[in-house]
Enzyme design. Structure first.
Site, PDB file in Angstrom:
ATOM      1  N   ASP A 150      86.434  40.097  55.904  1.00 31.45           N
ATOM      2  CA  ASP A 150      85.171  40.514  55.219  1.00 31.45           C
ATOM      3  C   ASP A 150      84.748  39.315  54.482  1.00 31.45           C
ATOM      4  O   ASP A 150      83.644  39.459  54.078  1.00 31.45           O
ATOM      5  CB  ASP A 150      85.841  41.619  54.062  1.00 31.45           C
ATOM      6  CG  ASP A 150      86.766  40.867  53.007  1.00 31.45           C
ATOM      7  OD1 ASP A 150      87.186  39.783  53.365  1.00 31.45           O
ATOM      8  OD2 ASP A 150      87.065  41.700  52.101  1.00 31.45           O
TER       9      ASP A 150
ATOM     10  N   GLU B  37      97.479  33.343  51.009  1.00 29.99           N
ATOM     11  CA  GLU B  37      96.249  32.655  50.741  1.00 29.99           C
ATOM     12  C   GLU B  37      96.361  31.866  49.227  1.00 29.99           C
ATOM     13  O   GLU B  37      96.863  32.359  48.196  1.00 29.99           O
ATOM     14  CB  GLU B  37      94.904  33.500  50.705  1.00 29.99           C
ATOM     15  CG  GLU B  37      93.699  32.788  50.263  1.00 29.99           C
ATOM     16  CD  GLU B  37      92.420  33.332  50.697  1.00 29.99           C
ATOM     17  OE1 GLU B  37      92.319  34.607  51.326  1.00 29.99           O
ATOM     18  OE2 GLU B  37      91.231  32.669  50.495  1.00 29.99           O
TER      19      GLU B  37
HETATM   20  O1  KIV Z   1      88.260  37.670  54.957  1.00 29.45           O
HETATM   21  C1  KIV Z   1      88.928  36.808  55.717  1.00 29.45           C
HETATM   22  O2  KIV Z   1      88.397  35.912  56.373  1.00 29.45           O
HETATM   23  C2  KIV Z   1      90.135  36.762  55.287  1.00 29.45           C
HETATM   24  C3  KIV Z   1      90.939  35.205  55.966  1.00 29.45           C
HETATM   25  C4  KIV Z   1      90.353  34.210  55.026  1.00 29.45           C
HETATM   26  C5  KIV Z   1      92.308  35.427  55.531  1.00 29.45           C
HETATM   27  O3  KIV Z   1      90.812  37.543  54.720  1.00 29.45           O
END
Ligand code: KIV
Length: 266
Positions: A45, A183
Site C-alpha cells: 500500500d 519493519e
Molecule cells: O507497503 C509496503 O510497501 C510495505 C513494505 C514496506 C513492507 O508494507
C-alpha cells in the site's frame, strides 16, 4: 522454472537461504523484478505514496490495490505475489477481512495477502487462513497506524515494546501466518524474533539477521526521492536518468531535430 510458494519460503528458512522481496505496482515493473529473480513481489500500500502521491498510505482503497495487484500478477511468472490489505479493509470484522482477502485472490490473482498488526488482528488472520488464503503478518513500524505511533519511528527500543513485539510475532505464527514483515526494529531484537519462529521473517530496517529483506521498488531505483529512511539503499538513480532522457527529447522536439527521417514514414 519453479514458482515460489509458501513451501519454497519455509525451505529457504530451513536452509538459511535469504529470501528476496521487493514491491512492484504495475505490469512492467513486475516483469522486471521477476526477471531479476526476486522470490516475492509485494504490491504494497506504499503505492499510495510512491505511485499515487498521497502523504501516507491511509487513503489507499481496495479498488486501488486490486487494480495494481492484478497488473503485477499478469507480469510475474515465478515470484509469489502478495497483495497488501489497505487501511480499513480488515479492521471492521473477521468477515470483512475474509471478504476483502478473497477479492485479492479471485479478482487480482494474488497468491497471498499481507496485513498490519499483532494481537488485535488475530481473529482476522485466523478467518482468512481458515479459508485457505496465506497471510503475511507485519509488525514493528506499521504505517497504517502512524497517527497512533506518532510518526515513522523505530519500534521496540524500550523493553515493554520489545516484549510486545516478541509476543505478537509468536501469536501471528500461531494464528497461521506463513511469514512476518518486521519493519524498523533494532537488529538485535529482529534477530531474536527470527530465531524464535519457525516461519520466515522479512526485514525492512530490521538488520541483517532476518530470513529475508524487502525494499520499495521506487527507493531501490532512486525514483522516489522525497525522503530516504536510513534503511534504504539506492542501487540506481533512475529519477535523474528519466529527467535527463525526457529533457533531451523535449530539446530535440523544440529544435526540430525529432522526428528525423529515421523515425518518419515515407
Ligand atoms: O507497503 C509496503 O510497501 C510495505 C513494505 C514496506 C513492507 O508494507
Amino acid at each position: 522454472m519453479d514458482k515460489v510458494t509458501i513451501v519454497t519460503l519455509s525451505e529457504k528458512k530451513q536452509k538459511r537461504e535469504p529470501i528476496v522481496m521487493i514491491t512492484a505496482y504495475d505490469y512492467p515493473s513486475a516483469q522486471m523484478v521477476d526477471e531479476a529473480g526476486v522470490d516475492i513481489i509485494l504490491v504494497g500500500d506504499s503505492l499510495g505514496m510512491v505511485v499515487l502521491g498521497y502523504e501516507n498510505t491511509l487513503p489507499v482503497t481496495m479498488e486501488d490495490m486490486l487494480r495494481h495487484t492484478a497488473a503485477v500478477a499478469r507480469g510475474a511468472k515465478r515470484a509469489m505475489v502478495v497483495g497488501d490489505m489497505p487501511f480499513m479493509s480488515y479492521q471492521l470484522s473477521p468477515e470483512q477481512a475474509l471478504e476483502n482477502a478473497g477479492r485479492f485472490i479471485k479478482e487480482a490473482n494474488a497468491h497471498a495477502v499481507k496485513l498490519e498488526g499483532g494481537e488485535e488482528v488475530l481473529d482476522a488472520i485466523k478467518k482468512i487462513t481458515s479459508a485457505g488464503i496465506p497471510v503475511m503478518g507485519h509488525i514493528g513500524l506499521t504505517p497504517q497506524s502512524i497517527h497512533r505511533i506518532g510518526g515513522y519511528r523505530v519500534q521496540g527500543r524500550d523493553a515493554e515494546q520489545a516484549e510486545k513485539l516478541k509476543k505478537d510475532a509468536k501469536l501471528l505464527e500461531e494464528a497461521g501466518c506463513f511469514s512476518i514483515v518486521l519493519e524498523a526494529v533494532p537488529a538485535e531484537l529482529a534477530a531474536e524474533i527470527t530465531g524464535s519462529l519457525s516461519i520466515p521473517t522479512i526485514g525492512i530496517g530490521a538488520g541483517p539477521h532476518c530470513d529475508g529483506q524487502v525494499l520499495v521498488y521506487h527507493d531501490v531505483l532512486g525514483i522516489f526521492q522525497e525522503f530516504k529512511p536510513k534503511f534504504v539503499k539506492r542501487y540506481a538513480n533512475l529519477r535523474k536518468e528519466i529527467v535527463d532522457a525526457v529533457s533531451r527529447y523535449a530539446d530535440e522536439v523544440r529544435k526540430g531535430d525529432f522526428p528525423d527521417e529515421a523515425h518518419s514514414y515515407r
